[in-house]
Each structure stands twice: as structure tokens, then as C-alpha cells.
Scaffold this motif. Structure first.
Motif, PDB file in Angstrom:
ATOM      1  N   ARG A  94       0.822  -1.226   0.000  1.00  0.00           N
ATOM      2  CA  ARG A  94       0.000   0.000   0.000  1.00  0.00           C
ATOM      3  C   ARG A  94       0.850   1.268   0.000  1.00  0.00           C
ATOM      4  O   ARG A  94       0.396   2.316  -0.418  1.00  0.00           O
ATOM      5  CB  ARG A  94      -0.912   0.008   1.214  1.00  0.00           C
ATOM      6  CG  ARG A  94      -2.080  -0.894   1.050  1.00  0.00           C
ATOM      7  CD  ARG A  94      -3.153  -0.590   2.051  1.00  0.00           C
ATOM      8  NE  ARG A  94      -4.319  -1.382   1.733  1.00  0.00           N
ATOM      9  CZ  ARG A  94      -5.120  -1.909   2.612  1.00  0.00           C
ATOM     10  NH1 ARG A  94      -4.900  -1.726   3.891  1.00  0.00           N
ATOM     11  NH2 ARG A  94      -6.154  -2.609   2.233  1.00  0.00           N
ATOM     12  N   SER A  95       2.083   1.166   0.479  1.00  0.00           N
ATOM     13  CA  SER A  95       2.903   2.363   0.663  1.00  0.00           C
ATOM     14  C   SER A  95       3.649   2.794  -0.594  1.00  0.00           C
ATOM     15  O   SER A  95       4.185   3.891  -0.643  1.00  0.00           O
ATOM     16  CB  SER A  95       3.918   2.140   1.785  1.00  0.00           C
ATOM     17  OG  SER A  95       4.919   1.244   1.352  1.00  0.00           O
ATOM     18  N   ASP A  96       3.689   1.938  -1.597  1.00  0.00           N
ATOM     19  CA  ASP A  96       4.507   2.228  -2.769  1.00  0.00           C
ATOM     20  C   ASP A  96       3.906   1.530  -3.981  1.00  0.00           C
ATOM     21  O   ASP A  96       3.092   0.623  -3.840  1.00  0.00           O
ATOM     22  CB  ASP A  96       5.934   1.713  -2.523  1.00  0.00           C
ATOM     23  CG  ASP A  96       7.007   2.582  -3.130  1.00  0.00           C
ATOM     24  OD1 ASP A  96       6.707   3.319  -4.095  1.00  0.00           O
ATOM     25  OD2 ASP A  96       8.140   2.527  -2.643  1.00  0.00           O
ATOM     26  N   ARG A  97       4.337   1.940  -5.159  1.00  0.00           N
ATOM     27  CA  ARG A  97       3.903   1.275  -6.391  1.00  0.00           C
ATOM     28  C   ARG A  97       4.969   0.264  -6.789  1.00  0.00           C
ATOM     29  O   ARG A  97       6.053   0.634  -7.206  1.00  0.00           O
ATOM     30  CB  ARG A  97       3.713   2.288  -7.507  1.00  0.00           C
ATOM     31  CG  ARG A  97       2.504   3.119  -7.303  1.00  0.00           C
ATOM     32  CD  ARG A  97       2.263   3.942  -8.514  1.00  0.00           C
ATOM     33  NE  ARG A  97       0.927   4.495  -8.395  1.00  0.00           N
ATOM     34  CZ  ARG A  97       0.391   5.273  -9.271  1.00  0.00           C
ATOM     35  NH1 ARG A  97       1.053   5.629 -10.341  1.00  0.00           N
ATOM     36  NH2 ARG A  97      -0.825   5.733  -9.101  1.00  0.00           N
ATOM     37  N   PHE A  98       4.628  -0.993  -6.654  1.00  0.00           N
ATOM     38  CA  PHE A  98       5.575  -2.052  -6.969  1.00  0.00           C
ATOM     39  C   PHE A  98       5.267  -2.657  -8.331  1.00  0.00           C
ATOM     40  O   PHE A  98       4.119  -2.791  -8.723  1.00  0.00           O
ATOM     41  CB  PHE A  98       5.538  -3.150  -5.904  1.00  0.00           C
ATOM     42  CG  PHE A  98       6.233  -2.764  -4.638  1.00  0.00           C
ATOM     43  CD1 PHE A  98       7.599  -2.956  -4.504  1.00  0.00           C
ATOM     44  CD2 PHE A  98       5.536  -2.189  -3.595  1.00  0.00           C
ATOM     45  CE1 PHE A  98       8.257  -2.592  -3.346  1.00  0.00           C
ATOM     46  CE2 PHE A  98       6.181  -1.816  -2.426  1.00  0.00           C
ATOM     47  CZ  PHE A  98       7.546  -2.013  -2.308  1.00  0.00           C
ATOM     48  N   SER A  99       6.327  -3.002  -9.004  1.00  0.00           N
ATOM     49  CA  SER A  99       6.250  -3.710 -10.270  1.00  0.00           C
ATOM     50  C   SER A  99       6.964  -5.033 -10.061  1.00  0.00           C
ATOM     51  O   SER A  99       8.027  -5.069  -9.437  1.00  0.00           O
ATOM     52  CB  SER A  99       6.943  -2.878 -11.346  1.00  0.00           C
ATOM     53  OG  SER A  99       6.861  -3.536 -12.576  1.00  0.00           O
ATOM     54  N   CYS A 100       6.384  -6.114 -10.556  1.00  0.00           N
ATOM     55  CA  CYS A 100       6.945  -7.438 -10.300  1.00  0.00           C
ATOM     56  C   CYS A 100       7.346  -8.130 -11.594  1.00  0.00           C
ATOM     57  O   CYS A 100       6.670  -8.018 -12.608  1.00  0.00           O
ATOM     58  CB  CYS A 100       5.932  -8.299  -9.553  1.00  0.00           C
ATOM     59  SG  CYS A 100       5.416  -7.610  -7.967  1.00  0.00           S
ATOM     60  N   GLU A 101       8.446  -8.851 -11.500  1.00  0.00           N
ATOM     61  CA  GLU A 101       8.969  -9.615 -12.635  1.00  0.00           C
ATOM     62  C   GLU A 101       8.988 -11.091 -12.248  1.00  0.00           C
ATOM     63  O   GLU A 101       9.516 -11.464 -11.205  1.00  0.00           O
ATOM     64  CB  GLU A 101      10.392  -9.148 -12.942  1.00  0.00           C
ATOM     65  CG  GLU A 101      11.061  -9.904 -14.051  1.00  0.00           C
ATOM     66  CD  GLU A 101      12.502  -9.463 -14.245  1.00  0.00           C
ATOM     67  OE1 GLU A 101      13.266 -10.290 -14.772  1.00  0.00           O
ATOM     68  OE2 GLU A 101      12.861  -8.340 -13.860  1.00  0.00           O
ATOM     69  N   VAL A 102       8.398 -11.924 -13.095  1.00  0.00           N
ATOM     70  CA  VAL A 102       8.371 -13.362 -12.835  1.00  0.00           C
ATOM     71  C   VAL A 102       9.756 -13.932 -13.110  1.00  0.00           C
ATOM     72  O   VAL A 102      10.326 -13.719 -14.172  1.00  0.00           O
ATOM     73  CB  VAL A 102       7.321 -14.079 -13.708  1.00  0.00           C
ATOM     74  CG1 VAL A 102       7.362 -15.585 -13.480  1.00  0.00           C
ATOM     75  CG2 VAL A 102       5.925 -13.536 -13.425  1.00  0.00           C
ATOM     76  N   ARG A 103      10.292 -14.646 -12.138  1.00  0.00           N
ATOM     77  CA  ARG A 103      11.629 -15.261 -12.253  1.00  0.00           C
ATOM     78  C   ARG A 103      11.546 -16.753 -12.539  1.00  0.00           C
ATOM     79  O   ARG A 103      12.426 -17.312 -13.169  1.00  0.00           O
ATOM     80  CB  ARG A 103      12.413 -15.037 -10.966  1.00  0.00           C
ATOM     81  CG  ARG A 103      12.661 -13.570 -10.662  1.00  0.00           C
ATOM     82  CD  ARG A 103      13.385 -13.413  -9.352  1.00  0.00           C
ATOM     83  NE  ARG A 103      14.694 -14.012  -9.406  1.00  0.00           N
ATOM     84  CZ  ARG A 103      15.838 -13.332  -9.457  1.00  0.00           C
ATOM     85  NH1 ARG A 103      15.813 -12.034  -9.467  1.00  0.00           N
ATOM     86  NH2 ARG A 103      16.988 -13.964  -9.483  1.00  0.00           N
ATOM     87  N   ALA A 104      10.496 -17.407 -12.006  1.00  0.00           N
ATOM     88  CA  ALA A 104      10.356 -18.861 -12.163  1.00  0.00           C
ATOM     89  C   ALA A 104       8.963 -19.267 -11.694  1.00  0.00           C
ATOM     90  O   ALA A 104       8.157 -18.414 -11.297  1.00  0.00           O
ATOM     91  CB  ALA A 104      11.415 -19.569 -11.324  1.00  0.00           C
TER      92      ALA A 104
END
Length: 174
Positions: A94-104
Motif C-alpha cells: 500500500r505504501s509504494d507502487r511495486f512492479s513485479c517480474e516473474v523469475r520462475a
């Protein structure tokens, strides 16, 4: 005169009933754990995983206490470290805008993701706050420095005694 007062009171009660009913409906239907990640709505499951619809994601490099897991604080009293870890993930997302990358993908089909914002790595933040342990990847500890900081400061799970989440899972299968 009495009928005007009655009509006015009736209107006020109707407005209060509508407002109160709307508030109750909102409390009942809105899940407070729904958060945006990569512009998608997600629901936090526990301290190291979340869901986007049917797709489940697990954060790379960390292992958080399971939701039902308890730890002991400095005084030796039980506390809900699993619930605290989940709350830590909710607060971080909630505190930040996260972007996620799939690793496996793991053996359960979950996407293993590294998530970051402009200024932060989500896994590092959770480990540093004491909500999770750093995982090992072959011979390298992913967030070893952050774990050492949390341990030294006695944050989160490091404030007392705890069982490693992997050991707890082995003793409490689903």
C-alpha cells in the motif's frame, strides 16, 4: 404541527438508514486487503504471497512465517508473527507502487516474483523489517545484510524465539 414533525423525523431517519446501510454494505463488500501491483488488483495471502484472480505469486528470496504461525516475543509470550508478516506485506504494497517480474514457477505452479518500486526492493524491505527470513539460492543468501540488520535491531520475528517457516510448514501440513 405534530404531523410535520413526524414527516420531518421520518425523512431524517430514512436518510440515516440509507447512509448507514450504504456504509455497512461497503464494509461488507470491500476487502481491505485488496491492493494494486503492476496496475492489477491483488489480494494478500500471507507474508510472502499474494493473488491476482487465480494466479498466485510468491516473493523471491524470502520466507515469511505462515499466517497461522506463532512466535515468542522477548518476554517469552506467544504473538501472531504470521499475521504480523501478512500485515507487513499489506502495508508495504500500500505504501509504494511495486512492479513485479516473474523469475520462475515453483512446484505448486506459483509465479516466483521479484518486486521493486523506484526506491525499494519488496523482499529486502520485508526481511529488514523482520517480517521474513532471507532465503538461500544455492550458496548465496539473498538478503543476508537485511536479515543481519533486523536480527541486530530485534525487529519482528527477531524480538524473541521462532521456528523457521519451512520447519513450521513441515510440522503443520495443509
Amino acid at each position: 404541527m405534530a404531523s410535520k414533525i413526524f414527516q420531518h423525523t421520518k425523512k431524517i431517519l430514512l436518510v440515516l438508514l440509507i447512509v448507514g446501510g450504504s456504509w455497512l454494505l461497503g464494509q461488507w463488500t470491500i476487502d481491505p486487503e485488496i491492493i494494486l501491483v503492476d496496475g492489477k488488483t491483488v489480494r494478500v495471502i500471507d507474508g510472502d504471497s499474494f493473488k491476482d484472480g487465480e494466479t498466485e505469486f510468491r516473493i523471491y528470496g524470502i520466507d515469511a512465517p505462515e499466517y497461522r504461525q506463532s512466535c515468542r516475543d522477548a518476554a517469552g509470550l506467544n504473538w501472531s508473527c504470521g499475521k504480523s508478516a501478512r500485515e507487513g506485506l499489506v502495508a508495504a504494497l500500500r505504501s509504494d507502487r511495486f512492479s513485479c517480474e516473474v523469475r520462475a514457477r515453483d512446484k505448486y505452479g506459483r509465479a516466483i516474483v521479484s518486486c521493486s518500486s523506484k526506491n525499494d526492493d519488496l523482499g529486502a524491505r520485508l526481511v529488514e523489517q523482520g517480517h521474513a527470513l532471507s532465503s538461500e539460492n544455492f550458496d548465496r543468501v539473498i538478503y543476508g545484510a537485511e536479515e543481519a540488520q533486523a536480527q541486530q535491531a530485534k525487529r519482528g520475528i527477531w524480538q524473541g524465539a521462532f521456528e523457521k517457516p519451512s520447519s513450521w510448514r513441515a510440522d503443520h501440513p495443509r
